[in-house]
Design a protein around this motif. Structure first.
Motif, PDB file in Angstrom:
ATOM      1  N   HIS A   1       0.928  -1.014   0.040  1.00  0.00           N
ATOM      2  CA  HIS A   1       0.116   0.066  -0.158  1.00  0.00           C
ATOM      3  C   HIS A   1       0.903   1.094   0.147  1.00  0.00           C
TER       4      HIS A   1
ATOM      5  N   ALA B   1      -2.226   4.446  -2.393  1.00  0.00           N
ATOM      6  CA  ALA B   1      -2.564   3.688  -3.562  1.00  0.00           C
ATOM      7  C   ALA B   1      -2.177   2.251  -3.298  1.00  0.00           C
ATOM      8  N   MET B   2      -3.200   1.239  -3.490  1.00  0.00           N
ATOM      9  CA  MET B   2      -2.731  -0.161  -2.990  1.00  0.00           C
ATOM     10  C   MET B   2      -2.011  -0.740  -4.407  1.00  0.00           C
ATOM     11  N   THR B   3      -1.287   0.034  -4.779  1.00  0.00           N
ATOM     12  CA  THR B   3      -0.759  -0.704  -6.112  1.00  0.00           C
ATOM     13  C   THR B   3       0.044  -1.966  -6.056  1.00  0.00           C
TER      14      THR B   3
ATOM     15  N   GLU C   1      -0.497  -4.289  -3.844  1.00  0.00           N
ATOM     16  CA  GLU C   1      -1.436  -5.388  -3.566  1.00  0.00           C
ATOM     17  C   GLU C   1      -2.241  -5.769  -4.890  1.00  0.00           C
ATOM     18  N   LEU C   2      -2.619  -4.707  -5.643  1.00  0.00           N
ATOM     19  CA  LEU C   2      -3.219  -4.604  -6.786  1.00  0.00           C
ATOM     20  C   LEU C   2      -2.403  -5.555  -7.957  1.00  0.00           C
TER      21      LEU C   2
ATOM     22  N   LEU D   1      -2.609  -9.019  -6.929  1.00  0.00           N
ATOM     23  CA  LEU D   1      -3.961  -9.864  -6.936  1.00  0.00           C
ATOM     24  C   LEU D   1      -4.079 -10.095  -8.742  1.00  0.00           C
ATOM     25  N   LEU D   2      -3.493  -9.299  -9.427  1.00  0.00           N
ATOM     26  CA  LEU D   2      -3.868  -9.465 -11.146  1.00  0.00           C
ATOM     27  C   LEU D   2      -2.848 -10.303 -11.599  1.00  0.00           C
TER      28      LEU D   2
END
Lengths: 304, 304
Positions: free
Chosen positions: A143, A160-162, A164-165, A168-169
């Motif tokens: 985060h 920005a939860m970059t 983590e994103l 996930l992706l």
């Protein structure tokens, strides 16, 4: 020399203990993946883990101070959030929990309307102690935080939860099917920088559209998986930087970056493409900040 | 009446077969969760699944036409992508595969530079056949499409993986910890609309920041999990609409929405908050479009 203080940086997925002598000399450091996700929510599990990680450092019963997610509702005990603005040099009310050989002192987090941080406030104090009292600081990670320092005070921040994103992706879902599961051994900077370019230029389209664009190019142009992975990293970081600049309301000349060497390099390159100079932070800012807080709280002696 | 044609809408997670008589009368329909993720990539698995789902409809050996992800590289056989602009009424080159009682005809997808669709082009043809030859169409779903129709031609489109992002964030990761795992029985419209408001107003901050904001509010204000879920849905849809309006370059008065009743209602409310009127599409647009394509290809008789 014997340790007078253990500083503990206890986050979601890892923990770092540093043993410090009474005069501030760092005696040694140990790192483990026993973050709060592993340890759980049972207080006795924290006591046992700390005792084991401290090993022979526990013999002198040093004072213990800890920051990070260990002080969250999902950690050892919830420490409060201090609302911004926070004068970082001014000390912080510590929350005591019973540790294996004496109290453990948890550092409070910081909140704004709509934002929370735990751990980054201590890194920022370390940066202030190193002389960076003013300006914009990026703290990339799961985060990512973007913080504003004004004369040693933390006046606001943006998250920005970059990270983590990205995780996930690239682990679940339809992009994971076209993205390499392993990070390449050496970064593919052209692919990353193409992604940053798309992320900066296309921020208005939204991250959900930009991420799909990476997938579509992979399908249409049969881009190799490890290149897709780098491009996605660039797209998400570029889009994050565009959002942070929007939050700031103007474009700073310089941003201090507090992160591992690899992540600092990534943000440095992305910021350069956005026309911003990145300045890497000194190492060990967390431990030096925890020593400062421990001194202010009278846990160890020495000049403030 | 006996079926002369089976239309098959075969997507990632589900498949719908519709039996149609020679004069276009719909005789019946069957739905199953055997999407391409379940069936896999072995052609014989498609043959067997189709034969079983068709049941007694197979007795007359009807012609078969199929659209959707079944024609992707991860499906039965890859059918090409037609580049935009595509005159939807003009028919499409079908890709033949050997089915259980005769050839199965796969409809091509459509691509732009940086975008792909499979299945939505057929829904759009159904909309054109129903008289909607011009304007902006939203097709919400896992990968929501925003399409531009000009005199029956598909001239461009924009994709946002909003549905997938919502599923990833509510299933894995740190937002899943504060979001209810079940959708509420009745939508919580105030929570959803608050989310849409944040998504529309804060689009410049980026989706990774907006999603974190939902988590932070949940932690700070102790919002109940099902309310957090609705707010996240609103934030992602609001942010998607802001991105789509940015892509369009101006704000349309009306947008046609092709989706299930529940999702149409959600987009209708969100579009209203953005100052756009939503117009629900007629039902069964996919099957009517597949009948049209089958007639044009001479698979069944009748007027074009």
């Amino acid at each position: 020399m014997e340790p007078a203080l253990l500083t503990v940086d206890w986050g979601t997925t890892s923990v770092r203990l540093t043993a410090v002598a009474a005069d501030g000399t760092v005696l040694g450091s140990t790192h483990s993946h026993e973050g709060i996700l592993t340890v759980g929510q049972e207080p006795s599990a924290y006591t046992l883990t700390l005792d084991r990680l401290a090993g022979s450092w526990a013999a002198t019963r040093p004072a213990v101070i800890a920051c990070g997610m260990v002080g969250s509702a999902k950690g050892w005990r919830e420490a409060p959030y201090l609302p911004t603005p926070v004068d970082l040099l001014d000390g912080a009310p510590l929350t005591e929990v019973a540790g294996p050989w004496g109290p453990v002192h948890l550092v409070p987090g910081v909140c704004t309307h709509g934002g929370v941080m735990r751990g980054e406030e201590t890194q920022l104090l370390g940066l202030v102690l190193a002389g960076h009292r003013d300006g914009v600081v990026a703290l990339p990670g799961t985060h990512t935080k973007w913080a504003l320092l004004t004369d040693g005070s933390l006046t606001g921040f943006h998250t920005a939860m970059t990270g983590e994103l990205f995780a996930l992706l690239t682990t679940h879902g339809t992009l994971a099917q076209v993205v390499g599961s392993q990070a390449p051994e050496a970064p593919d900077w052209p692919a990353f920088e193409m992604g940053v370019h798309h992320g900066l230029a296309g921020a208005g389209l939204g991250a959900a559209a930009l991420a799909f664009g990476v997938r579509a190019r992979a399908l249409l142009e049969q881009v190799p998986p490890e290149r897709v992975r780098e491009e996605l990293s660039g797209v998400l970081i570029g889009s994050e930087i565009a959002g942070a600049l929007h939050w700031l309301g103007d474009q700073p000349e310089t941003v201090s970056v507090v992160a591992s060497a690899g992540l600092t390099d990534r943000y440095r390159r992305a910021l350069t493409l956005a026309g911003v100079r990145a300045e890497p932070a000194p190492e060990d800012v967390t431990s030096s900040a925890l020593v400062h807080l421990a001194r202010q709280a009278g846990l160890i002696e020495g000049a403030h």
